[in-house]
Structure formats: C-alpha cells, structure tokens
Write an enzyme that holds these catalytic residues in place. Structure first.
Site, PDB file in Angstrom:
ATOM      1  N   PHE A  41       6.073  -2.497   0.513  1.00  0.00           N
ATOM      2  CA  PHE A  41       6.823  -3.315  -0.443  1.00  0.00           C
ATOM      3  C   PHE A  41       7.428  -4.526   0.272  1.00  0.00           C
ATOM      4  O   PHE A  41       8.633  -4.799   0.140  1.00  0.00           O
ATOM      5  CB  PHE A  41       7.929  -2.513  -1.130  1.00  0.00           C
ATOM      6  CG  PHE A  41       7.447  -1.338  -1.948  1.00  0.00           C
ATOM      7  CD1 PHE A  41       6.170  -1.304  -2.478  1.00  0.00           C
ATOM      8  CD2 PHE A  41       8.281  -0.249  -2.174  1.00  0.00           C
ATOM      9  CE1 PHE A  41       5.731  -0.211  -3.225  1.00  0.00           C
ATOM     10  CE2 PHE A  41       7.847   0.846  -2.921  1.00  0.00           C
ATOM     11  CZ  PHE A  41       6.571   0.856  -3.441  1.00  0.00           C
TER      12      PHE A  41
ATOM     13  N   TYR B 276      -4.360   6.051  -4.183  1.00  0.00           N
ATOM     14  CA  TYR B 276      -4.209   4.860  -5.007  1.00  0.00           C
ATOM     15  C   TYR B 276      -5.335   4.858  -6.037  1.00  0.00           C
ATOM     16  O   TYR B 276      -6.480   4.569  -5.735  1.00  0.00           O
ATOM     17  CB  TYR B 276      -4.311   3.588  -4.162  1.00  0.00           C
ATOM     18  CG  TYR B 276      -3.201   3.336  -3.183  1.00  0.00           C
ATOM     19  CD1 TYR B 276      -2.000   4.038  -3.242  1.00  0.00           C
ATOM     20  CD2 TYR B 276      -3.348   2.374  -2.186  1.00  0.00           C
ATOM     21  CE1 TYR B 276      -0.989   3.797  -2.336  1.00  0.00           C
ATOM     22  CE2 TYR B 276      -2.328   2.112  -1.281  1.00  0.00           C
ATOM     23  CZ  TYR B 276      -1.156   2.828  -1.354  1.00  0.00           C
ATOM     24  OH  TYR B 276      -0.153   2.569  -0.446  1.00  0.00           O
TER      25      TYR B 276
ATOM     26  N   LEU C  67       7.375  -7.643  -0.168  1.00  0.00           N
ATOM     27  CA  LEU C  67       7.859  -8.773  -0.973  1.00  0.00           C
ATOM     28  C   LEU C  67       9.091  -8.424  -1.799  1.00  0.00           C
ATOM     29  O   LEU C  67       9.712  -9.315  -2.384  1.00  0.00           O
ATOM     30  CB  LEU C  67       6.750  -9.258  -1.913  1.00  0.00           C
ATOM     31  CG  LEU C  67       5.534  -9.885  -1.255  1.00  0.00           C
ATOM     32  CD1 LEU C  67       4.448 -10.137  -2.292  1.00  0.00           C
ATOM     33  CD2 LEU C  67       5.910 -11.171  -0.555  1.00  0.00           C
TER      34      LEU C  67
END
Length: 291
Positions: free
Chosen positions: A213, A59, A215
C-alpha cells in the site's frame, strides 16, 4: 525511463517495482475488467525498466498469477518475481490465514504451476503481525521451517516475511536467512516503522524493506497539505508519496500497482521527483502521518 537499482534476493532490481494486486476485479476478486489492458500494463512495466514484480496466488484468487504468466512468460532473466503464501481466500472474499505445513507446500506448488516456474525467486510468509490478518494457529517457527525445507528441495530461492512485528525477524533468521520484509508503510500510515527499524538494524546490511500500500488511499492523497507540496514541486500527489518512500531510506523498494498505463508511467517517474526533494520538503512530508 530507468530507476535506481538495489540488491534483492540475489538479483539487482529496480527500486520501483510493480505489484499485481490491482489486476483482478474489485476486491481483488475475479477477472480483470479488461484483460488485454492488464496484460499491456505489465508488459509496459518491463519496457520501462521494472525488474521486480510482486504477486500472490491469492490475488483473484489465481487471476493475478495467470495474467502475469500470459503477459510475460517466458520471463526475462533479469526479472525477479516475488510471491506470498500463508493466506487463502474464503468464498465470501475474506482473507484467511493458512500457514500449516501442508497448506504452505500446496500454495508454493500452486504458485509454481500457475506462474510456469521451476523455482520461485522470493517467497514471503504472510503472518498476522500487522493487524490485517489473524495469526494462523500453526506456530510461526513451524511455518517458516516448512518454507526453509522447500529451499533445500529447490522450489524456493529466497524467503521473506510479510506483516510482521520486529520480534519475528530474529526468530526467522535463527532458522533461515530473511531476504526481505514486506509491511504496510506509506506517507500517511507509518505502522510499519518498527519493522523497518528492525530491518535497518539487522546484521551488517539492512534487510530490504518492501512497503505494501505504498500510495496510501486516494482519499488520503487529497490531504490539502500534500496537495500544496505537490503543486509547489510540480508533481502528482501519488508521485510525491512514492518519492517520499524512496528518499526516506535507500533500502526501501516500493511496489505500486495499477491497471492503467498512464498511472504506471506516472508512478515510475517518482524516482525523478525523489531526486528533487529538499530537506525542507522531507520535513513537511514527515509531518503528514495520520493517526
């Protein structure tokens, strides 16, 4: 604010964790737009009772881990930090499989160094089973076995799997215990349901399932059916999406990420929303899956 707890990789952790994927810049690339705000939201997560942080050295790359260390090191004893290996970023910002033994060893050591740790609590092997990453050319058992050897060397505490098909679970367990599974699964995208079912059926206790993920997308959360339910129960649509996951099965540990403190507090309040969901609400929410 407190959230229910669950056992994960030898720790008792908050069921609602925090994912660092949104800390780097757009496309999970480069530095945060506001580094001080990124540090502040991570510290606020711990202040609100979060004891499970999910990260990855790819990331940024490296950005999320560097911000995490700056914000929280030395880490509280009750904090579990989970990271992922098996992926590197290309110069075009692509996500590339990288699961050869030498690549995995280097990635584990990079995580240790950037996080300032002597041992990684939980390391997920990211594989190409959910369609978001091409499978690496290295045989799965060779990659998993390499990480199992790093447990014996003291670099890793527990191992997990990410992006799997159900068939990966018994193949991995034949070599080393699987402490958790992380697949894509949310109110709108149920593609991870087979992996979740495999986790629930694996052994005497379900394997903890960490949906990424959690949401869905902002566009999906504008679905008028979800909006109507959220208005009725007086909650934000993001809270309802997280509450559905919490109510769906007790072995699910969502890891919503955000770079905004207001959104963090809203996400963590989803535990209270989950407690208010009725059977009728869950039936309505179950029907929201998108093809």
């Amino acid at each position: 604010m407190t959230t229910p707890t669950i056992r994960l990789a030898g720790h008792s952790v908050s069921r609602l964790g925090y994912g660092t994927m949104q800390l780097p810049g757009p496309g999970v690339w480069g530095p945060p737009a506001d580094r001080d705000a990124a540090i502040g939201v991570m510290r606020a997560a711990l202040d609100h009772g979060v004891t499970h942080i999910d990260t990855a050295d790819f990331y940024g790359p490296a950005v999320a881990n560097e911000v995490l260390r700056e914000a929280l090191h030395p880490y509280p004893e009750n904090l579990l930090i989970a990271t992922k290996v098996g992926v590197v970023r290309g110069p075009d910002r692509s996500w590339l499989p990288a699961a050869s033994p030498s690549q995995l060893v280097n990635q584990v050591h990079d995580n240790l160094r950037r996080l300032g740790l002597d041992r990684l609590d939980l390391v997920y092997l990211r594989v190409g089973g959910d369609g978001l990453l091409q499978p690496d050319s290295t045989p799965f058992e060779e990659s998993w076995g390499t990480l199992a050897e790093l447990i014996d060397k003291g670099d890793i505490g527990h191992l997990g799997l990410s992006g799997i098909t159900p068939e990966h679970l018994p193949r991995a367990a034949a070599i080393a215990p699987v402490a958790a599974v992380q697949n894509r699964f949310n109110l709108f995208d149920r593609s991870g349901a087979p992996a979740l079912a495999a986790c629930r059926a694996h052994g005497a206790e379900p394997v903890p399932f960490v949906p990424y993920f959690p949401l869905g997308t902002a566009e999906q959360r504008q679905d008028p059916r979800l909006t109507a339910i959220a208005q009725r129960i007086q909650a934000a649509t993001a809270q309802v999406a997280l509450a559905w996951l919490l109510a769906h099965h007790p072995s699910i540990l969502p890891i919503p990420g955000t770079s905004h403190r207001t959104h963090l507090e809203q996400n963590l309040a989803a535990a209270e929303v989950a407690a208010r969901l009725t059977d009728a609400d869950m039936t309505e929410l179950d029907a929201l899956a998108h093809p």
